[in-house]
Enzyme design. Structure first.
Site, PDB file in Angstrom:
ATOM      1  N   GLU A   1       7.718 111.773  90.236  1.00 40.51           N
ATOM      2  CA  GLU A   1       8.525 110.642  89.766  1.00 40.51           C
ATOM      3  C   GLU A   1       7.583 109.451  89.742  1.00 40.51           C
ATOM      4  O   GLU A   1       7.198 108.924  90.791  1.00 40.51           O
ATOM      5  CB  GLU A   1       9.717 110.415  90.704  1.00 40.51           C
ATOM      6  CG  GLU A   1      10.785 109.509  90.100  1.00 40.51           C
ATOM      7  CD  GLU A   1      10.673 108.076  90.589  1.00 40.51           C
ATOM      8  OE1 GLU A   1      10.033 107.279  89.862  1.00 40.51           O
ATOM      9  OE2 GLU A   1      11.204 107.761  91.657  1.00 40.51           O
TER      10      GLU A   1
ATOM     11  N   LYS B   1       4.482 112.327 104.269  1.00 39.71           N
ATOM     12  CA  LYS B   1       3.482 111.278 104.441  1.00 39.71           C
ATOM     13  C   LYS B   1       4.003 109.996 103.807  1.00 39.71           C
ATOM     14  O   LYS B   1       4.089 109.878 102.590  1.00 39.71           O
ATOM     15  CB  LYS B   1       2.144 111.654 103.794  1.00 39.71           C
ATOM     16  CG  LYS B   1       1.058 110.603 104.041  1.00 39.71           C
ATOM     17  CD  LYS B   1       0.087 110.535 102.890  1.00 39.71           C
ATOM     18  CE  LYS B   1      -0.534 109.229 102.623  1.00 39.71           C
ATOM     19  NZ  LYS B   1       0.171 108.015 102.700  1.00 39.71           N
TER      20      LYS B   1
ATOM     21  N   GLU C   1       2.580  98.702  83.439  1.00 42.29           N
ATOM     22  CA  GLU C   1       3.508  98.398  84.529  1.00 42.29           C
ATOM     23  C   GLU C   1       2.890  97.345  85.441  1.00 42.29           C
ATOM     24  O   GLU C   1       1.800  97.539  85.993  1.00 42.29           O
ATOM     25  CB  GLU C   1       3.808  99.673  85.322  1.00 42.29           C
ATOM     26  CG  GLU C   1       4.858  99.496  86.391  1.00 42.29           C
ATOM     27  CD  GLU C   1       5.159 100.802  87.113  1.00 42.29           C
ATOM     28  OE1 GLU C   1       6.317 101.003  87.509  1.00 42.29           O
ATOM     29  OE2 GLU C   1       4.236 101.614  87.291  1.00 42.29           O
TER      30      GLU C   1
ATOM     31  N   CYS D   1      10.191 101.135  90.250  1.00 42.98           N
ATOM     32  CA  CYS D   1       9.653 101.920  89.134  1.00 42.98           C
ATOM     33  C   CYS D   1      10.559 101.839  87.910  1.00 42.98           C
ATOM     34  O   CYS D   1      10.089 101.952  86.773  1.00 42.98           O
ATOM     35  CB  CYS D   1       9.445 103.365  89.554  1.00 42.98           C
ATOM     36  SG  CYS D   1      10.872 104.103  90.371  1.00 42.98           S
TER      37      CYS D   1
END
Length: 829
Positions: free
Chosen positions: A275, A201, A406, A309
């Site tokens: 992750e 997906k 973040e 990331c």
């Protein structure tokens, strides 16, 4: 000669005066042709063909650089999930049985076919995502090709290099929008190489290159159903993840969504790898080449508009060079070019979506309102599209939101430090642990800092370097599992002896599970079933000296905080001892003791750790008869059977002692001109809840692999038969084991495990108990994304070496860090 012509174009003189780049657009015709060939309307790709069910809602995919609608894709529902998973499940039956060489040929063919369509993939990726064409052309797509070639090799070698493992089944891969093509390849390549099938997906915003790759795989001859792509929103992704016939969920994305998936899959028996996000430090020492560091910062934070990331979003500078570095950085920022993603001369492209731009703006304005200095180099922005200027924020502290969270955009926050110890402390002052970089020409300093930073990847004098031969993944709240390298293969296999667990724990009340403490009243003094212990001296019996079993943590015996005791019954039903009934406070004390011991134990020479474990085996064998007698009276097994369990425990200590200095890491064969070093580091403090089966052997089989690899442990021994573990106090004390490395808490397995898994400073939880307990462990671990290893209520044969020892234990006892060390003093890179 006139200074300029009447047109808008600059003259030759003006070009040489300003030295400005002109536009160098990449033609979009090849991508437009592909879109037109599909009438700019896409369904799912299932079973090697397009599937477009009626009655589905659609989603319009836009080019973030221009706002142009590229195509529409459908929003899938549960019927589509069912079709995709059942198709993949059917394909698994034949795909998993193919000879390794045949699977390798398929992956090799895909790599070749991707290379034939590299320009199409590159252009479509930049149009779909907004990233500069230079990045998709020179980084993303070449890495896609590299992963297929690399994993074609692993497919060929599976039966030799992974001979004690087998494929899982159907893998659900869910990937984000920042690297739509590259990250999906990181999932499907190892999955297919190991014999699994995949249902992918893609992210809502970026679906097109995933659908194109599915078509390319079909062109390369991949059998129908082996790789399927379904599209939908976030809720659709969760439906895919929880489907009962999905055996593994591989996810890359935000920590918040990772927690949701961990809870959604808890207790289902599915394997999970995450992750997740990061707030990676970029550490610059006064021994660094500052000009190189500035270029490194550009790659670290403005690569892909900071939507990475592993972006080096926290700049940590040694105080003596901070002012100079900031000056050079601001000057470099003034030359960054922001513009259309298909312009080959721009540095920073468009953000993926309006919501992302709004979030970034909110972070920056909040920092400005708190008094931070915000620098944005003045420069033109395109009139259309979702652009944000490269931003530098200074004058912040460790509690600032822009430092802690973040941002996922082209925003760098900068702080200074004085000493290397302070730099390490600041670098680790985050719940994340995905990546970091260290900048210095002093190699011993670089290596020491790299080893001290708690992150899955550390680059020396570089940033954002990736390769298929080196695993990528995080520590702490950056998730667990690896993408790439041999270490990444273990995410897509299970031990060859193990069947897919299919637990049915039912509903678990997470608020009330195992909260009861001290509710069971122990036997009252004077009851007949309490037998007195006596010894024979000459011709008379006298009472034996009473033995009080206490807790063991910090290298000493301790009474329980609540002063509760619980009886331990022998095989004849009589009470043979009382043990401490531990509470939440005892858990806190034991974890604190473990953390005091962990740093020194982890840094101790592997040979020294081995000698201590061998010494344990020696001291256990000295008490062989005594321990066997207690095992026999506890469990009711024969004396010979009990002696066999003791002997196997001694043998297992020798086995793990041998692994103390034989699993430390390797040098990865990446494309880097230099050395990429894989270090298998300790996980940290591990909570272990032991089963009732083989109470001595299972205890040894679980604590030993953890400590030989440098972890400290808090162990809950068998709830029913804890005495063999408590007898180990004296083995530990006489084997020179430092206090706090092994800590033992007796009591209710589930009650203590509850507080271990909920403890924020436990890095992993191993639980061998009930189905309900396994579900609770996985669900509760989501809070800080700790690793878990649970048995889903199933028993294992601890006497069988296949089940009681081996690489599976090492996998759970270590976490992989890759340190990238470049070269280039003598020869050109």
């Amino acid at each position: 000669m006139a200074a300029s012509t009447g047109s808008d174009k600059p003259s030759v003189r003006e070009i040489f005066t300003s030295m400005q780049y002109g536009p160098a657009p990449e033609a979009a015709n090849v991508a437009q042709a592909w879109l037109d060939a599909h009438e700019r309307s896409f369904g799912h790709f299932i079973g090697g063909k397009w599937v477009k069910p009626d009655g589905r809602q659609t989603y319009a995919t836009k080019n973030p650089a221009t706002g142009e609608v590229l195509a529409t894709t459908i929003q899938g529902n549960e019927e589509d999930v069912e079709l995709a998973v059942s198709t993949a499940q059917k394909a698994f039956e034949s795909w998993s049985r193919l000879p390794c060489h045949v699977r390798a040929r398929y992956l090799y063919s895909i790599a070749r076919t991707v290379q034939k369509h590299q320009r199409l993939l590159s252009v479509l990726e930049s149009m779909d995502n907004g990233k500069p064409i230079r990045e998709s052309r020179d980084c993303d797509v070449p890495l896609v090709v590299r992963h297929f070639y690399h994993h074609a090799g692993w497919a060929q070698l599976r039966d030799t290099e992974m001979k004690n493992w087998k494929p899982l089944g159907v893998v659900a891969a869910i990937v984000p929008w920042n690297f739509p093509l590259m990250l999906l390849t990181w999932k499907i390549c190892p999955a297919l190489a190991m014999g699994n099938t995949v249902v992918l997906k893609p992210a809502t915003y970026t679906r097109l290159t995933a659908l194109l790759l599915a078509e390319i795989c079909a062109e390369a001859g991949l059998p129908p159903g082996v790789f399927n792509v379904v599209t939908g929103n976030g809720a659709f992704g969760e439906k895919l993840a929880v489907h009962p016939d999905v055996d593994k969920v591989a996810f890359t994305g935000s920590t918040e969504v990772g927690r949701i998936l961990r809870k959604a899959t808890a207790g289902t028996g599915k394997k999970l790898s995450l992750e997740l996000g990061g707030k990676s430090p970029f550490v610059v020492f006064d021994t660094a080449d500052l000009d190189s560091a500035v270029e490194g910062i550009v790659d670290a934070i403005w690569f892909n508009q900071g939507q990475v990331c592993s972006a080096g979003s926290r700049l940590l500078m040694q105080e003596s060079i901070a002012e100079d570095l900031i000056r050079r950085l601001k000057q470099r920022m003034s030359h960054l070019r922001v513009g259309d993603s298909l312009d080959k001369c721009i540095d920073v492209g468009a953000l993926v979506d309006e919501s992302q731009k709004k979030t970034i703006s909110e972070f920056v304005e909040e920092a400005r309102s708190e008094g931070a200095e915000v620098f944005q180099a003045p420069g033109p922005l395109p009139k259309k599209g979702l652009y944000y200027l490269p931003t530098l924020i200074t004058g912040v502290n460790t509690t600032s939101r822009c430092v802690r969270e973040e941002i996922f955009g082209p925003v760098l926050v900068a702080m200074s430090f004085r000493t290397a110890k302070e730099a390490i402390s600041l670098a680790n002052n985050t719940p994340y642990g995905l990546a970091a970089s260290v900048w210095t020409e002093n190699l011993p300093l670089a290596l020491e800092v790299a080893l001290s930073i708690k992150a899955g990847t550390v680059w020396v004098n570089g940033h954002n370097m990736f390769d298929a031969a080196a695993g990528f993944g995080g520590y702490k709240e950056s998730g667990f599992g690896r993408d790439g390298g041999k270490e990444g293969l273990y995410e897509y296999v299970r031990p060859s002896w193990e069947s897919r667990p299919k637990p049915n724990p039912g509903d678990v009340n997470y608020k009330t599970f195992a909260v009861t403490y001290g509710a069971d009243v122990p036997p009252i003094p004077g009851q007949k079933d309490i037998s007195a212990s006596v010894i024979q001296v000459h011709d008379s019996q006298i009472p034996s000296v009473d033995r009080t079993y206490k807790l063991y943590y910090g290298g000493a015996q301790k009474r329980p905080d609540g002063m509760y005791s619980r009886p331990i019954f022998g095989s004849d039903g009589n009470i043979i001892a009382y043990v401490a009934d531990s509470s939440r406070k005892d858990v806190r004390n034991a974890v604190e003791a473990a953390h005091k011991a962990a740093p020194g134990w982890g840094k101790r020479a592997a040979h020294n750790r081995a000698q201590i474990v061998y010494y344990m085996a020696e001291n256990l064998e000295l008490r062989r008869e005594e321990v066997a007698q207690r095992l026999s009276s506890l469990t009711g097994q024969s004396k010979d059977k009990a002696l066999q369990e003791v002997d196997l425990s001694v043998q297992r200590l020798f086995y793990w002692g041998a692994y103390c200095d034989k699993y430390g890491g390797t040098v990865q064969e990446t494309l880097l001109y230099g050395a990429t070093v894989l270090i298998r580091e300790p996980v940290g403090v591990v909570g272990i809840a032991c089963p009732d089966e083989n109470p001595l052997l299972s205890f040894v089989s679980l604590f030993a692999p953890a400590i030989v690899r440098g972890n400290a442990v808090v162990v809950v021994p068998s709830e029913k038969f804890p005495l063999p573990a408590l007898d180990f106090y004296q083995v530990f004390d006489t084997s020179d084991l430092p206090g706090g490395v092994v800590n033992i808490l007796t009591g209710g397995r589930d009650h203590l495990s509850k507080y271990l898994v909920e403890h924020q400073d436990i890095q992993a939880m191993w639980y061998f108990g009930s189905e309900e307990g396994s579900k609770f462990m996985e669900w509760s671990s989501a809070e800080n994304c700790k690793r878990t290893w649970v048995n889903y209520g199933l028993t294992r044969d601890w006497e069988n070496p296949q089940e009681g020892e081996g690489e599976e234990f090492l996998y759970h006892a270590t976490q992989c860090k890759n340190i990238w060390i470049p070269m280039g003093e003598i020869f050109a890179n």
